[in-house]
Design a protein around this motif. Structure first.
Motif, PDB file in Angstrom:
ATOM      1  N   THR A  45      -7.071 -46.172 -44.003  1.00 18.67           N
ATOM      2  CA  THR A  45      -5.893 -45.708 -44.725  1.00 18.67           C
ATOM      3  C   THR A  45      -4.639 -45.969 -43.917  1.00 18.67           C
ATOM      4  O   THR A  45      -4.682 -46.016 -42.680  1.00 18.67           O
ATOM      5  N   ASP A  46      -3.534 -46.173 -44.634  1.00 17.81           N
ATOM      6  CA  ASP A  46      -2.238 -46.332 -43.983  1.00 17.81           C
ATOM      7  C   ASP A  46      -1.393 -45.076 -44.109  1.00 17.81           C
ATOM      8  O   ASP A  46      -0.219 -45.071 -43.762  1.00 17.81           O
ATOM      9  N   TYR A 252      -1.535 -45.180 -27.411  1.00 14.05           N
ATOM     10  CA  TYR A 252      -2.233 -46.189 -28.218  1.00 14.05           C
ATOM     11  C   TYR A 252      -2.516 -45.650 -29.617  1.00 14.05           C
ATOM     12  O   TYR A 252      -2.338 -46.357 -30.621  1.00 14.05           O
ATOM     13  N   ALA A 253      -2.933 -44.387 -29.695  1.00 13.67           N
ATOM     14  CA  ALA A 253      -3.175 -43.771 -31.001  1.00 13.67           C
ATOM     15  C   ALA A 253      -1.872 -43.673 -31.795  1.00 13.67           C
ATOM     16  O   ALA A 253      -1.858 -43.907 -33.015  1.00 13.67           O
ATOM     17  N   VAL A 259       2.902 -47.264 -36.068  1.00 18.73           N
ATOM     18  CA  VAL A 259       3.537 -48.579 -36.000  1.00 18.73           C
ATOM     19  C   VAL A 259       2.756 -49.576 -36.857  1.00 18.73           C
ATOM     20  O   VAL A 259       3.323 -50.209 -37.753  1.00 18.73           O
ATOM     21  N   THR A 260       1.477 -49.715 -36.583  1.00 15.52           N
ATOM     22  CA  THR A 260       0.648 -50.623 -37.389  1.00 15.52           C
ATOM     23  C   THR A 260       0.081 -49.943 -38.626  1.00 15.52           C
ATOM     24  O   THR A 260      -0.544 -50.606 -39.458  1.00 15.52           O
ATOM     25  N   ARG A 261       0.258 -48.585 -38.721  1.00 14.61           N
ATOM     26  CA  ARG A 261      -0.148 -47.803 -39.899  1.00 14.61           C
ATOM     27  C   ARG A 261      -1.650 -47.851 -40.152  1.00 14.61           C
ATOM     28  O   ARG A 261      -2.084 -47.730 -41.293  1.00 14.61           O
ATOM     29  N   ALA A 266      -6.518 -44.641 -35.751  1.00 11.88           N
ATOM     30  CA  ALA A 266      -5.812 -43.751 -34.827  1.00 11.88           C
ATOM     31  C   ALA A 266      -6.476 -42.382 -34.775  1.00 11.88           C
ATOM     32  O   ALA A 266      -6.596 -41.773 -33.704  1.00 11.88           O
ATOM     33  N   ALA A 267      -6.929 -41.880 -35.931  1.00 13.39           N
ATOM     34  CA  ALA A 267      -7.622 -40.594 -35.953  1.00 13.39           C
ATOM     35  C   ALA A 267      -8.940 -40.674 -35.193  1.00 13.39           C
ATOM     36  O   ALA A 267      -9.337 -39.716 -34.521  1.00 13.39           O
TER      37      ALA A 267
END
Length: 295
Positions: A45-46, A252-253, A259-261, A266-267
Motif C-alpha cells: 500500500t502507498d 530507512y523506514a 518518500v517512496t510511499r 516500512a511497517a
C-alpha cells in the motif's frame, strides 16, 4: 470473616479503578497502533485507498534487501558506541560529582541541561557546531592551522557527528541515574573495605560497581532501546547520508514510508525493529534475573 473477605475484594476493585485509565490510554495509543502497523506490514500500500494483502512478502523482501542490512549494521554500531560511551562518561561524572567537589550543583545543572532540550533542538545545536560550511568547529580548526573536516560529505565524519551529539545528549541522564545509585550506597561498606586494606580502585571495582548493577541494567536497556529508535538527531544532522552511511533503521523506514510511499514495507521494518527491542529487553531481564539468583 465476611468483612475480612470483602476488604481485599474492595481493595482490588479500587486498585483496578486506579490503573484503568492508564491501561485504557496504553491500549488506545500503543497497542492499537501496533496492531494497525502489523496489519499494514502484511499489505502492499502507498497509504491511499485499500491496500493489497501480500502476507509475509514484505518480510521476505527484508532478507534480500542490502539497504536494510546496511541500516541494521549502522544501527547496531551506533547503539554499541553510544551506549558504552555515554554510560562510561555518565558513571565518571557521577563519581566525580558524588565526591567533595566545589560548585557541584552548578556542574550537575550543566550536565543535566541537555535533558531539557528536545532531540530536534539538540540536533540543531549539533548543526551549528559541525556544519562543514559555517560550523563553529571547522572555524576553530582553521584558526589554529588544522585542516577542516567535511562533516557532512564523508561517511566516517558524518557518523561521528551523530555519535558525538547523541553522547552529549545522553550523558547527563546516565549521570543522574548513576548519581542516585551512588548516593544509595552506604558509607559503611567503603569504610569496611578501607579497613581491610582496599585502595580506591579496589573499592570502586569490588564495592561500587557491583552495587550499581541495577542502575547499569536499567541504563543498558533504556540506552539500547533509545538507540534502536534514534531518528531526530540523524534526520536533522545528516538525513541518513552521505551515501547512506548514517542511515539507521528508523530513517530507512521513514524514507520508505513517506518518500517512496511503500508503507507496507516500512511497517515491516518497524515490526522488525520492535521485535529486536523486545528480544533484547527479555534477554537482558533473564540475564539479570539469573545473575541475581546465583548471587
Amino acid at each position: 470473616m465476611r468483612e475480612v473477605r470483602r476488604r481485599p475484594r474492595g481493595e482490588a476493585l479500587a486498585a483496578y479503578g486506579f490503573i484503568a485509565p492508564n491501561v485504557a490510554l496504553l491500549g488506545l495509543f500503543v497497542l492499537v497502533p501496533l496492531v494497525g502497523a502489523f496489519v499494514v506490514s502484511l499489505q502492499r500500500t502507498d497509504g491511499f485507498g485499500d491496500g493489497e494483502f501480500v502476507g509475509l512478502a514484505n518480510y521476505g523482501r527484508l532478507v534480500t534487501d542490502p539497504v536494510f542490512w546496511r541500516a541494521l549494521a549502522t544501527t547496531a554500531g551506533f547503539t554499541v558506541v553510544v551506549t558504552a560511551a555515554s554510560m562510561a562518561l555518565g558513571l565518571a561524572m557521577a563519581v566525580l560529582l558524588n565526591s567533595v567537589l566545589p560548585a557541584r550543583g552548578l556542574f550537575r545543572s550543566v550536565l543535566i541541561l541537555p535533558m531539557a532540550v528536545s532531540g530536534v533542538a539538540t540536533a540543531l545545536i549539533g548543526v551549528l557546531v559541525f556544519d562543514q560550511n559555517n560550523g563553529i568547529l571547522d572555524k576553530l580548526l582553521g584558526a589554529v592551522g588544522l585542516p577542516e573536516v567535511n562533516w557532512q560529505s564523508e561517511p566516517v565524519p558524518a557518523f561521528a557527528t551523530i555519535v558525538l551529539v547523541t553522547i552529549w545528549w545522553r550523558t547527563g541522564f546516565n549521570m543522574l541515574i548513576y548519581l542516585a545509585g551512588l548516593q544509595g550506597i552506604g558509607p559503611d561498606l567503603h569504610e569496611a573495605a578501607r579497613l581491610d586494606g582496599a585502595n580506591g580502585w579496589q573499592r570502586f571495582r569490588n564495592v561500587t560497581l557491583p552495587l550499581l548493577g541495577p542502575s547499569s541494567y536499567f541504563l543498558v536497556v533504556l540506552n539500547v532501546i533509545y538507540s534502536f529508535q534514534v531518528f531526530d538527531i540523524v534526520f536533522v544532522l545528516t538525513g541518513g547520508g552521505p551515501q547512506g552511511a548514517t542511515n539507521v533503521l528508523v530513517t530507512y523506514a521513514y524514507d520508505t514510508g513517506f518518500v517512496t510511499r511503500d508503507q507496507g514495507y516500512a511497517a515491516a521494518i518497524g515490526m522488525v525493529l520492535l521485535l529486536l527491542a523486545v528480544v533484547f529487553a527479555v534477554v537482558q531481564w533473564r540475564a539479570s534475573r539469573t545473575r541475581d539468583l546465583v548471587e
